[in-house]
Design a protein around this motif. Structure first.
Motif, mmCIF file in Angstrom:
data_model
loop_
_atom_site.group_PDB
_atom_site.id
_atom_site.type_symbol
_atom_site.label_atom_id
_atom_site.label_comp_id
_atom_site.label_asym_id
_atom_site.label_seq_id
_atom_site.Cartn_x
_atom_site.Cartn_y
_atom_site.Cartn_z
ATOM 1 N N ASP A 56 2.159 1.662 -3.408
ATOM 2 C CA ASP A 56 1.051 1.850 -4.360
ATOM 3 C C ASP A 56 0.757 3.514 -4.434
ATOM 4 O O ASP A 56 0.411 4.006 -5.688
ATOM 5 C CB ASP A 56 -0.064 1.010 -3.993
ATOM 6 C CG ASP A 56 -1.251 1.173 -5.028
ATOM 7 O OD1 ASP A 56 -0.689 1.315 -6.183
ATOM 8 O OD2 ASP A 56 -2.520 1.395 -4.580
ATOM 9 N N ARG A 63 0.615 -1.085 0.157
ATOM 10 C CA ARG A 63 0.061 0.096 0.063
ATOM 11 C C ARG A 63 0.929 1.085 -0.060
ATOM 12 O O ARG A 63 0.801 2.162 -0.664
ATOM 13 C CB ARG A 63 -0.842 -0.084 1.045
ATOM 14 C CG ARG A 63 -1.901 0.887 1.266
ATOM 15 C CD ARG A 63 -2.948 0.846 2.311
ATOM 16 N NE ARG A 63 -3.595 -0.439 2.386
ATOM 17 C CZ ARG A 63 -4.677 -0.521 1.593
ATOM 18 N NH1 ARG A 63 -5.274 0.591 0.802
ATOM 19 N NH2 ARG A 63 -5.548 -1.889 1.669
ATOM 20 N N CYS A 77 -4.819 -5.966 0.623
ATOM 21 C CA CYS A 77 -4.201 -5.787 -0.766
ATOM 22 C C CYS A 77 -4.681 -4.411 -1.202
ATOM 23 O O CYS A 77 -5.881 -4.280 -1.386
ATOM 24 C CB CYS A 77 -4.716 -6.896 -1.502
ATOM 25 S SG CYS A 77 -4.232 -6.671 -3.270
ATOM 26 N N PRO A 78 -3.994 -3.589 -1.502
ATOM 27 C CA PRO A 78 -4.346 -2.223 -2.114
ATOM 28 C C PRO A 78 -4.831 -2.386 -3.459
ATOM 29 O O PRO A 78 -5.467 -1.386 -3.867
ATOM 30 C CB PRO A 78 -2.996 -1.477 -2.190
ATOM 31 C CG PRO A 78 -2.022 -2.270 -2.265
ATOM 32 C CD PRO A 78 -2.445 -3.772 -1.550
ATOM 33 N N ARG A 79 -4.628 -3.355 -4.222
ATOM 34 C CA ARG A 79 -5.174 -3.615 -5.531
ATOM 35 C C ARG A 79 -6.457 -4.633 -5.630
ATOM 36 O O ARG A 79 -6.748 -5.094 -6.671
ATOM 37 C CB ARG A 79 -4.349 -3.939 -6.315
ATOM 38 C CG ARG A 79 -3.227 -2.785 -6.534
ATOM 39 C CD ARG A 79 -2.143 -2.854 -7.476
ATOM 40 N NE ARG A 79 -1.547 -1.752 -7.907
ATOM 41 C CZ ARG A 79 -0.572 -1.438 -8.735
ATOM 42 N NH1 ARG A 79 0.196 -2.492 -9.428
ATOM 43 N NH2 ARG A 79 -0.033 -0.281 -8.872
ATOM 44 N N ASP A 80 -6.767 -5.047 -4.457
ATOM 45 C CA ASP A 80 -8.034 -5.740 -4.260
ATOM 46 C C ASP A 80 -7.892 -7.378 -4.946
ATOM 47 O O ASP A 80 -8.611 -7.299 -5.995
ATOM 48 C CB ASP A 80 -9.333 -5.101 -4.815
ATOM 49 C CG ASP A 80 -9.904 -4.092 -3.896
ATOM 50 O OD1 ASP A 80 -9.555 -4.298 -2.636
ATOM 51 O OD2 ASP A 80 -10.128 -3.149 -4.075
ATOM 52 N N TRP A 116 -2.739 -2.806 -12.309
ATOM 53 C CA TRP A 116 -3.445 -3.594 -11.524
ATOM 54 C C TRP A 116 -3.114 -4.899 -10.782
ATOM 55 O O TRP A 116 -3.746 -5.537 -9.980
ATOM 56 C CB TRP A 116 -4.470 -4.000 -12.478
ATOM 57 C CG TRP A 116 -5.263 -2.683 -13.305
ATOM 58 C CD1 TRP A 116 -6.364 -2.476 -12.655
ATOM 59 C CD2 TRP A 116 -4.962 -2.393 -14.205
ATOM 60 N NE1 TRP A 116 -6.790 -1.155 -13.546
ATOM 61 C CE2 TRP A 116 -6.006 -1.063 -14.549
ATOM 62 C CE3 TRP A 116 -4.000 -2.532 -15.306
ATOM 63 C CZ2 TRP A 116 -5.849 -0.370 -15.643
ATOM 64 C CZ3 TRP A 116 -3.801 -1.459 -16.526
ATOM 65 C CH2 TRP A 116 -4.717 -0.272 -16.547
#
Lengths: 446, 225, 280, 192, 214, 339
Positions: free
Chosen positions: C128, C125, C181-184, C139
């Motif tokens: 990111d 994160r 997870c910052p990117r899901d 992504w």
């Protein structure tokens, strides 16, 4: 006591970075020649992205509206060049992510003139019409935050604005865009200020300028006609003097309560660039399609203050300034304290981009991070009186929720704490990480 | 788990009864062990006390407990709880030698309890024994481990009061060398003796008119068994 | 005084007195509460030792019933007692299918390149927010192990390729990694669903494969090869709909040029895992 | 008066129940994870200690002189029952107070610090007021130690304490250091 | 099979579920009286007696005790045994009793004992319960002894009162003071953790090797 | 991607930093202590050097032994271990056996730093922890003071220094009480000039008050030190003892005596200000300092020990998390209600 504070023209805490402005402070603003490719991201401002109203293959004129505001907190977008729309698709932006943008191919044979007859008679407009015009013109805060200007100008009923405060502090090191605008276009600044002051019904205009720009203070003072309700307030050189609330504290001695806005203390704050852009739109018919950018830093061969059409890739700007010196490592959009590093040279210049700074290996050599020894230097630096040391420790331990109690959301990420930290801890980054996590996890509840 | 449903009077009765029975059985068990160990424990305690008394009063072979009642010191068989008591020490001819006086007070760490021998005819402390203390091992515990310090109490005048002085500077009969590094503990011992002495000095009879040894109460006979 | 009588008398007296008081008190001072708390409390040791971190057995029981703590946190109880409590409390919460966390990305260091070098706090994160951490694919997995740190069951470890390897044995399908997870990229998927899309790029064609060798280029072959309706393309990515009735079979993955749709036997990144075990 | 002061200071600092007598270690180690819980537990313990001091005094004065051998069993039964009764009472009368304090009461009942208080007070022959002061000192001392440890533990959560040490071992070592620091109070006011 | 079961109940208390090192129970007596090995043994024996005795009784009468008052009954039973132990020690070894002081009565409040009654003795037949109690008590005794020995050796240069290093040894006084108790137990737990970690690592290595082999 | 682009670096703003770094700050403290260290050697000769060396060796050894492979060089380079050893050494009596000094350094780092996770994570001052351990472990050796070297010159070594490991120190012929000890137990006051210039017996570093103050001023000029802490400690000691000497000038020491005697200056300037273990908030620093000052006087005057600086600081170290928590600064634009 109050009078004394008024004399101090200061806010508490803050830091004193070397300002590094000598590189460009005396260089007149130049115009960058038009290039070939332009990318206009639809979301160049805080808020809802604009809605594209052109399609691939369509011919556009410089200054033509190509995207409508997508909502109230959103602005219009105009073509920076005359040319053809190549594509409406995903492009990488400053934040490294891909976002919808309009890619335009400039017409190399076009004159790239803006129709000056499009000027608007601002005096005949009602306040609502005026605000809508500002919105369509695509004007946003040019200091870096890119907050739509019309939102700031829409004052709810019951709130009275008494002071229009124009932010000419430009406290970020290296940057000289506002400085040059004040020196070169003081009339436009004063005209714009008058428009906004009258529309807001404010009593006076105050222009706050850091004392390291004596020429700007001098020139503006010379241009003020006697009797105009305008005054220039020289401010102590200190970072972050240009942060809205800090400046209000310095100039008026008032603390804007947390969670509230300047208007709640009867002040409206606008950046010098924003005011000039408003003047340009209403007096010269030019919407926000270009802006002044300082290109500087140790990695730039020929530093300059440039007028750059929006959407110009950084690559073209840098090339115009003689390219990157060998050993250049990091490119920052904005100032060195709060700017964003970019991952690619193809990223376009946006409305909120006040500088392109190139740093070399020397400045970016990996700094050894030491453990926090709670020396308290960050507390002494934080202009918001937060406890950055604790916030950073909590963030490192992923105890994001606990950070709310330490008012993590009051942090404006000015970077003072990180600047002051002897252990080289990326405090601002850690705080932003936590904010990001908290903001995302809040969504399911809402 | 079905308790909430049948918590009628009978349920409550059963609970109370169970507890009562448990109490009864336990009471009997405890009384049994108490009764069977009591003689030994009493004997142990008496012996300890007697040994301590004999130690702090050299030349004593018999003793009796004395309490201050109705303005005079009388011998008692068993002093009441909370009643201050001293022990009279007598030699083999049943002649009075001195008092063994228990005292207690705050020390360096915790309460110090001690017993000291006092000869009213000489107005001297003639012996001291620490009964209980939690003083620092290696330092404070010298108040009973350091032979020199303890022997300092074998002839120590209480007139006007005992004074602890820096080691090696004893010059008067009422002075005692404190232990280097354990000044507080040494001073605490001295203070306890002084305070105890002050408490009792008005209550002790004139030298020579001490209570006689009541033959039936010689502590010696019991311990000889 | 006859101590032989006194002792039992006092004991009985005390027993009766307090027994009575408590019995009466229980009658008149009873406060209604969830009966399960009482029942759970009875299953607990009642030592009130505080070793579990709760102030006593009853509060622990309350938290148990509220689902805030695990029965196993009581260190005094026997295993059987703990099981008993678990059984008692989980009568309605029987979960038939075992879920595990799966990562919607297969672009490790080897497949997805960096366009810039990230320097700063080692965390996904954190990276990111600095222009996407320099990874070309905006992504995909950043590989900086936020999920590993977030996992309370020690079920996630970063493999040699910079991707999180989920230990399906240890994974309890708690949503910690999903949130971290910052990117899901994490989702909780039944362990026995073997057809899985390992890409999250909403771009198509070359735009996608330029960023990552194993990106889904939205060619649509898997849609064609699978049972009708099982896979649909949504936003340039295949979406598998198990409820459609079509049987998921490995064939759907055969023509995928980039191996972005896969057939999972058990662990997600098998080849790396077996290599690691081999060298160990 | 001096004596009462010394009893208080002694129980509070010099002979702190937790740090020098090791009494009440279970909650000390178990509950000290969070500051708020610790403070509440400490206050509740102080309260129960006061109640215990009264109970012990009543028992010693009126019951146990007839049967000293029943001391232990009487103490524990009476304390347990009294506390349970108070717990029920609070629960009925003030749910808020119960939530704040009452839930700790059962934990305290079997806490050896309480029993230890009763036994020590008896061994030293404390009277009514001495007992009360002693209980107050011991209770506040317990709270102090608990709160200090909780603060240290919460802070150490943010440190990267090696995995090997984390947990009870670490807590014990912190307690040891605290105990060492409390040695500085030795002899406090004893010469006053 | 049956024999194994008894065996198992006994062993687990000594090592796998050691009440002190693993379950961290009964800390008060553990730390308070372990400043010498003799005291540790006396305390351990007293605890042994109380634990085994009360487990026997509780297990035997487990069907007769109503649920609601079981804790009270346990306490009464335990307190009785403790009182017995107290007086016995006082009569037989007054010197040791004086050292242990108030900590003998405090055995009542040892969570280990009440915990075993609740968790084991009140649910299992007498033989198993006694075995379990003996195992737990032995484990406790072992822990006390190890702590007591370390503290006495360092703190007094002696073991069971016998000087080990000659007269000139400088004793580590802290060891017999309260902080020494905390620190020593902390360090012992550290070693225990370390040992278990190494064991886990070893087992994992074995498992990995097996997987690799297959 | 075109290869002509430089490999851009992503590093979160701000890019600019002020010059001070943590190791530099550590070294500053070492420099500040140099005069006092030199003075200790002047007064106590080679013994001082040996003891300081043993402490530093113990501290560095513990650092090295317990640090993970990669952190090993680092923890040595940031000089914090050396600083701990030096500070500890300065609090020890000159006649202490060297093996004890070594042990103190080792334990100080092991218990005071390593187990907490290294620099910046410890909650107690490692040097003082080492000293507290030594004082509790070897109470006699730690309270046996020898007078400064008289005529023997620099190379005279106290007999006690050379005791074999684990063995008692031979009884040294001459011992001398510290000014505080003399005050407490004999009511004897040492002249102030002696306290300032070091003609007294005491631990290595506490003898010369002026040199310690000098170092403090250096640190203050370098902004390495939170001036609030020493200021509040010294002020509260001054006020406390002023009140006491108004009550009874014979029994209680005078304010200046209180400040210059014992380890107060050393503790107030170099130990209490250890940023890691003292509150980070300005208000917290005041509370911390006042707490130390009051505790020092409490222990010195009413307690059983002549000196209480070490315990006072350790106790306030323990309270630091609480102080920090409840003295969070008022956030800009918020009332005083901020937590």
């Amino acid at each position: 006591m109050k009078a004394l504070r008024f004399l101090r023209r200061n806010f508490e805490h803050g830091v004193h970075p070397a300002h590094h402005k000598q590189q460009t402070a005396d260089l007149p603003i130049q115009r960058v020649p038009f290039g070939k490719h332009y990318v206009m991201p639809l979301g160049q401002h805080i808020g809802v992205p604009a809605k594209a109203i052109v399609a691939a293959g369509e011919r556009v004129q410089r200054g033509q509206l190509i995207a409508k505001p997508g909502g109230f907190v959103s602005t219009g977008l105009h073509s920076p060049v005359t040319g053809t729309v190549r594509e409406v698709g995903d492009y990488r932006g400053v934040d490294g992510r891909f976002a919808p943008a309009i890619a335009i191919e400039a017409d190399p044979f076009a004159t790239q003139q803006v129709d000056a007859s499009a000027a608007v008679d601002w005096q005949s407009l009602t306040l609502e019409e005026f605000i809508e015009a500002v919105q369509i013109a695509g004007i946003v805060g040019m200091g870096g935050a890119a907050f739509p200007a019309h939102v700031k100008l829409s004052v709810p009923d019951g709130i009275r604005i008494r002071h229009l405060l124009i932010n000419g502090a430009e406290c970020e090191p290296y940057l000289t865009t506002d400085h040059r605008l004040m020196v070169e276009r003081p009339e436009a600044l004063l005209e714009g200020a008058e428009i906004v002051r009258q529309k807001l019904g404010a009593e006076e205009t105050v222009i706050g300028v850091e004392m390291n720009k004596p020429d700007a203070i001098e020139i503006i003072r010379n241009h003020i006609r006697p009797g105009d309700p305008v005054r220039v307030v020289p401010l102590k050189v200190k970072y972050p003097q240009g942060a809205e609330k800090m400046m209000i504290k310095s100039v008026f001695g008032k603390e804007v309560p947390a969670g509230l806005l300047p208007r709640d203390v009867e002040v409206n704050v606008n950046n010098v660039g924003t005011i000039v852009a408003i003047a340009d739109y209403f007096l010269r018919g030019m919407p926000l399609i270009e802006r002044v950018v300082t290109v500087a830093g140790p990695g730039v061969s020929y530093p300059a203050n440039l007028i750059v059409p929006l959407g110009t890739p950084v690559r073209d700007v840098v090339k115009f300034c003689g390219g990157l010196k060998p050993g250049s490592r990091e490119i920052i959009m904005g100032g060195p304290m709060m700017g964003r590093p970019i991952a690619s040279l193809d990223v376009p210049i946006l409305k909120g981009c006040s500088g392109v700074l190139v740093f070399t290996e020397e400045q970016t050599a990996r700094r050894k991070e030491y453990p926090c020894i709670s020396c308290g230097r960050c507390l002494e630096a934080c202009p918001y009186f937060l406890n950055p040391s604790r916030l950073a420790r909590l963030s490192k331990s992923r105890m994001f929720d606990e950070m709310r109690a330490y008012h993590v959301f009051d942090c404006v990420e000015c970077g003072c704490c990180t600047f002051a930290c002897p252990s080289n801890i990326p405090i601002v980054q850690l705080i932003r990480t936590a904010k990001d996590d908290l903001a995302r996890r809040k969504e399911p509840d809402a | 788990m079905n308790a909430p449903t049948d918590s009628g009077a009978s349920g409550s009765m059963r609970l109370v009864l169970t507890l009562a029975i448990a109490g009864l059985v336990s009471g009997i068990a405890i009384i049994g062990i108490y009764e069977s160990t009591l003689p030994t424990i009493t004997a142990n305690k008496a012996r300890e006390l007697r040994e301590a008394v004999f130690k702090v009063l050299p030349g004593v072979s018999q003793m009796q407990a004395l309490v201050y009642r109705d303005g005079e010191l009388v011998a008692v068989d068993r002093p009441d709880k909370d009643e201050p008591v001293v022990y009279g020490g007598y030699d083999e001819h049943s002649a009075f030698v001195g008092y063994a006086m228990p005292g207690a007070g705050p020390g360096f760490q915790d309460t110090i309890a001690l017993l000291y021998g006092y000869r009213p005819d000489e107005k001297n402390v003639v012996g001291m024994e620490i009964l209980e203390s939690r003083e620092t091992p290696g330092l404070g515990d010298k108040i009973y481990k350091d032979a020199v310090f303890v022997s300092g109490f074998s002839a120590l005048s209480v007139e006007p009061e005992i004074v602890a002085v820096k080691k090696g500077t004893k010059s008067r009969p009422n002075e005692i060398d404190a232990i280097t590094g354990a000044t507080i503990s040494s001073k605490a011992v001295v203070r306890i003796i002084n305070e105890t002495h002050a408490d009792w000095s008005a209550q002790l009879p004139e030298p020579g008119s001490e209570p006689r040894l009541e033959a039936t109460e010689t502590a010696g006979t019991e311990a000889d068994q | 005084m006859n101590s032989l009588l006194v002792a039992p008398a006092i004991m009985v007296g005390i027993g009766l007195f307090f027994g009575a008081i408590l019995a009466i008190a229980q009658r008149f001072l009873k406060v209604d509460e969830d009966p399960r708390i009482e029942a759970t409390n009875n299953l607990l040791p009642g030592t009130n030792c505080g070793a579990c971190g709760q102030p006593g057995c009853l509060p622990f029981a309350e938290k148990l019933v509220a689902g805030e703590v695990d029965p196993g946190q009581c260190t005094v109880s026997t295993d059987e007692a703990i099981e008993q409590i678990a059984e008692y409390l989980e009568v309605d919460a029987g979960r038939a299918e075992k879920l595990v966390a799966r990562l919607r990305c297969n672009g490790g260091h080897l497949q997805a390149h960096q366009i810039a070098e990230y320097q700063g706090f080692e965390g996904c994160r954190a990276a990111d927010i600095v222009s996407g951490g320099g990874k070309g694919c905006a992504w995909g997995c950043l590989g900086l192990a936020d999920c590993e740190a977030a996992c309370t069951f020690d079920a996630i470890h970063m493999n040699a390729n910079g991707l999180p390897q989920v230990d399906t044995e240890k994974c309890r399908a708690c949503p910690d990694c999903v949130a971290a997870c910052p990117r899901d990229l994490f989702e909780l998927v039944p362990l026995n669903q073997k057809l899985y899309v390992q890409c999250n790029i909403p771009l198509a064609g070359e735009a996608a494969t330029r960023l990552c060798k194993v990106a889904c280029d939205a060619c649509g072959k898997c849609v064609a090869d699978a049972a009708p309706g099982l896979i649909t393309m949504q936003g340039n990515l295949p979406v598998i709909n198990y409820a459609s009735g079509g049987e998921a079979r490995p064939e759907a993955t055969f023509r995928c040029a980039t191996r972005s749709i896969v057939w999972l036997e058990r662990e997600q990144f098998q080849e790396q895992e077996s290599r690691k075990a081999g060298t160990a | 008066m001096d004596n009462l002061l010394w009893i208080f200071i002694s129980a509070l600092l010099v002979n702190n129940f937790v740090l020098t007598y090791f009494l009440g270690l279970c909650p000390f180690l178990g509950v000290s994870g969070s500051l708020e819980t610790s403070a509440r537990l400490g206050l509740a313990t102080t309260f129960v200690m006061l109640v215990t001091a009264v109970c012990a005094w009543v028992l010693n004065t009126y019951v146990l002189i007839h049967a000293p051998y029943l001391r232990l069993i009487c103490f524990i039964v009476v304390i347990a029952s009294t506390v349970q009764f108070i717990e029920m009472l609070i629960k009925k009368l003030s749910p808020a107070l119960f939530r704040a304090m009452g839930i700790f009461l059962p934990l305290i009942t079997t806490n050896c610090a309480i029993l230890g208080l009763a036994i020590f007070a008896t061994n030293r022959g404390y009277g009514f007021w001495e007992g009360i002061v002693y209980a107050l000192g011991a209770g506040i001392g317990f709270t102090l130690a608990l709160v200090l440890l909780a603060g240290l533990r919460e802070e150490s959560e943010l440190s990267n304490i090696p995995k090997l040490i984390k947990g009870t071992a670490m807590n014990l070592i912190i307690a040891g250091v605290l105990s060492m620091a409390f040695m500085g109070f030795a002899g406090l006011f004893s010469s006053a | 099979m049956k024999k194994n079961e008894f065996h198992e109940e006994f062993i687990k208390g000594i090592w796998r579920d050691n009440p002190v090192f693993v379950q961290v129970l009964g800390m008060c007596p553990m730390l308070a009286v372990t400043n010498s090995a003799i005291n540790a043994i006396a305390m351990g024996m007293a605890t042994f007696f109380v634990l085994v005795g009360s487990s026997f009784l509780v297990s035997t009468f487990r069907h007769l005790i109503p649920k609601q008052v079981r804790i009270s009954c346990f306490i009464i039973i335990i307190a009785t045994f403790v009182t017995i132990a107290d007086y016995t020690l006082l009569a037989l070894v007054p010197a040791v009793h004086k050292e242990l002081g108030a900590f003998i009565p405090l055995i009542v409040a040892n969570c280990l004992i009440l915990g075993r009654q609740e968790a084991f003795a009140s649910r299992y037949p007498t033989k198993l319960a006694v075995m379990d109690a003996m195992g737990m008590a032995s484990g406790f005794l072992l822990a006390l002894l190890s702590l007591g020995s370390v503290r006495e050796i360092l703190g007094d240069g002696a073991l069971f009162g016998m000087k080990l290093f000659g007269e000139n040894f400088e004793p580590w006084v802290i060891m017999i003071l309260p902080p020494g108790g905390f620190l020593t137990l902390g360090v012992i737990l550290l070693f225990f953790n370390w040992f278990r970690l190494k064991k886990d690592e070893f087992l994992e290595d074995v498992a990995a090797a097996e997987r690799g082999g297959n | 991607m075109k290869k002509t682009d430089p490999d851009l670096l992503l590093f979160h703003a701000p890019l600019l930093r002020q010059g001070m770094t943590t190791p530099k700050a550590m070294r500053d403290v070492l420099y500040a202590l140099a005069p006092a260290t030199a003075a200790s050697m002047w007064f106590f000769g080679l013994s001082a050097a040996l003891i300081l060396g043993a402490c530093i060796a113990g501290a560095v050894m513990a650092e090295w032994l317990f640090a993970s492979q990669e952190a090993r060089g680092e923890s040595l380079r940031d000089a914090s271990g050396i600083l701990t050893g030096l500070l500890l050494g300065l609090t020890l009596p000159p006649g202490l056996p060297l093996w004890m000094a070594f042990l103190g350094g080792f334990v100080g780092i092991a218990l005071g730093k390593v187990i907490w996770g290294g620099l910046g994570h410890n909650l107690f001052n490692p040097a003082l922890l080492g000293r507290a351990f030594l004082l509790a472990t070897f109470p006699i050796a730690m309270t046996t003071w020898v007078p400064a070297v008289s005529d023997g010159g620099f190379f005279q070594v106290y007999a006690g220094n050379l005791a074999l490991p684990f063995m008692q120190a031979p009884v040294d012929g001459v011992t001398a009480a510290t000014p505080l000890g003399m005050m407490k137990f004999e009511q004897e006051v040492t002249p102030l000039t002696n306290l300032m210039f070091g003609k007294i017996s005491g631990s290595l570093g506490e003898t010369s008050g002026l040199l310690l103050l000098l170092g403090g001023v250096y640190l203050w000029l370098r902004r390495d030190l939170d001036w609030r802490i020493p200021a509040s400690i010294l002020l509260s000691v001054l006020i406390f003892s002023a009140i006491l000497s108004l009550v009874d000038a014979v029994r209680f020491p005078s304010p200046l005596f209180s400040v210059f005697s014992g380890g107060l200056l050393l503790g107030a300037i170099y130990m209490a200000t250890d940023p890691v273990t003292s509150p980070v908030t300005p208000r917290g620093a005041w509370i911390f300092g006042i707490g130390v000052g009051v505790l020092v006087m409490l222990i010195r005057v009413f307690g059983g020990l002549p000196e209480g600086v070490m315990y006072a600081i350790l106790l306030m170290n323990a309270a630091t998390p609480l102080i920090d928590r409840y003295t969070q600064p008022r956030v800009f634009g918020r009332g005083t209600d901020s937590k």
